[in-house]
Design a protein around this motif. Structure first.
Motif, PDB file in Angstrom:
ATOM      1  N   GLY A   1       7.938   3.658  -0.370  1.00 41.89           N
ATOM      2  CA  GLY A   1       6.572   3.995  -0.729  1.00 41.89           C
ATOM      3  C   GLY A   1       6.138   5.287  -0.073  1.00 41.89           C
ATOM      4  N   PHE A   2       4.827   5.412   0.106  1.00 43.58           N
ATOM      5  CA  PHE A   2       4.242   6.617   0.690  1.00 43.58           C
ATOM      6  C   PHE A   2       3.186   6.228   1.711  1.00 43.58           C
ATOM      7  N   LEU A   3       3.047   7.063   2.734  1.00 47.58           N
ATOM      8  CA  LEU A   3       2.055   6.859   3.777  1.00 47.58           C
ATOM      9  C   LEU A   3       1.270   8.144   3.935  1.00 47.58           C
TER      10      LEU A   3
ATOM     11  N   VAL B   1      -1.875   9.888   6.308  1.00 48.02           N
ATOM     12  CA  VAL B   1      -2.766   9.833   7.469  1.00 48.02           C
ATOM     13  C   VAL B   1      -3.819  10.905   7.261  1.00 48.02           C
ATOM     14  N   ASN B   2      -5.092  10.492   7.347  1.00 53.92           N
ATOM     15  CA  ASN B   2      -6.184  11.447   7.214  1.00 53.92           C
ATOM     16  C   ASN B   2      -7.452  10.826   7.777  1.00 53.92           C
ATOM     17  N   ASP B   3      -8.089  11.530   8.696  1.00 53.29           N
ATOM     18  CA  ASP B   3      -9.381  11.118   9.236  1.00 53.29           C
ATOM     19  C   ASP B   3      -9.355   9.685   9.784  1.00 53.29           C
ATOM     20  N   ASN B   4      -8.362   9.396  10.624  1.00 53.50           N
ATOM     21  CA  ASN B   4      -8.191   8.086  11.266  1.00 53.50           C
ATOM     22  C   ASN B   4      -8.030   6.937  10.271  1.00 53.50           C
ATOM     23  N   ARG B   5      -7.459   7.245   9.110  1.00 51.33           N
ATOM     24  CA  ARG B   5      -7.100   6.233   8.110  1.00 51.33           C
ATOM     25  C   ARG B   5      -5.615   6.384   7.802  1.00 51.33           C
ATOM     26  N   VAL B   6      -4.924   5.262   7.778  1.00 53.18           N
ATOM     27  CA  VAL B   6      -3.521   5.227   7.374  1.00 53.18           C
ATOM     28  C   VAL B   6      -3.473   4.401   6.095  1.00 53.18           C
ATOM     29  N   ILE B   7      -3.093   5.040   5.013  1.00 48.96           N
ATOM     30  CA  ILE B   7      -2.997   4.351   3.727  1.00 48.96           C
ATOM     31  C   ILE B   7      -1.535   4.311   3.323  1.00 48.96           C
ATOM     32  N   ILE B   8      -1.042   3.102   3.074  1.00 48.31           N
ATOM     33  CA  ILE B   8       0.352   2.917   2.661  1.00 48.31           C
ATOM     34  C   ILE B   8       0.367   2.333   1.262  1.00 48.31           C
ATOM     35  N   LEU B   9       1.015   3.054   0.360  1.00 47.99           N
ATOM     36  CA  LEU B   9       1.257   2.576  -1.003  1.00 47.99           C
ATOM     37  C   LEU B   9       2.743   2.250  -1.068  1.00 47.99           C
ATOM     38  N   ALA B  10       3.068   0.968  -1.117  1.00 44.15           N
ATOM     39  CA  ALA B  10       4.463   0.533  -1.052  1.00 44.15           C
ATOM     40  C   ALA B  10       4.917  -0.015  -2.404  1.00 44.15           C
TER      41      ALA B  10
END
Length: 137
Positions: free
Chosen positions: A67-69, A71-80
């Protein structure tokens, strides 16, 4: 300086996580890496592997299937492509599926066919599931 990160983990089936954490350790395509609060923004691809995240003085785990990770503005978004929380994986079932995929891999190896790559990837996913599930037993 921020003290926490917001972690979101999403697979095609569902949103698995939407929590505040202290740290994230993810399986990048070039190796595992960690993310702490106030991390520099970036985007990377993820490999099959173990996601670890720390919150409330506890480390939790999830099995990630590529998937993809971001990081931006203290957010970690993982699309797996696929993901399971470690505490939700049935260890006995994961071991059974791993053994089945090992047999499939051996059969594909003996046939010397294009099935080998697929069997190898499926085995890697099952080995990862077993590894993550064992942390909860």
């Amino acid at each position: 300086m921020a003290e926490k990160l917001k972690l979101e983990l999403v697979s095609p089936e569902r949103k698995l996580l939407d929590i505040e954490v202290d740290e994230v350790i993810a399986p990048g395509v070039e190796g595992d890496f960690g993310v702490l609060p106030d991390h520099t923004p970036f985007l990377t691809a993820l490999n099959i592997g173990e996601l670890a995240y720390k919150h409330d003085n506890t480390t939790e785990y999830a099995a990630i299937d590529r998937g993809f990770l971001e990081v931006n503005d203290n957010r970690v978004i993982i699309l797996a492509e696929g993901a399971e929380l470690g505490r939700e994986i049935d260890l006995e079932e994961a071991i059974r599926r791993k053994v089945e995929k090992e047999k499939d891999l051996e059969a594909a190896r003996q046939e010397e066919s294009h099935k080998f790559s697929k069997a190898e990837a499926e085995l890697a996913r099952e080995l990862n599931r077993v590894s993550v599930a064992e942390r909860y037993k």
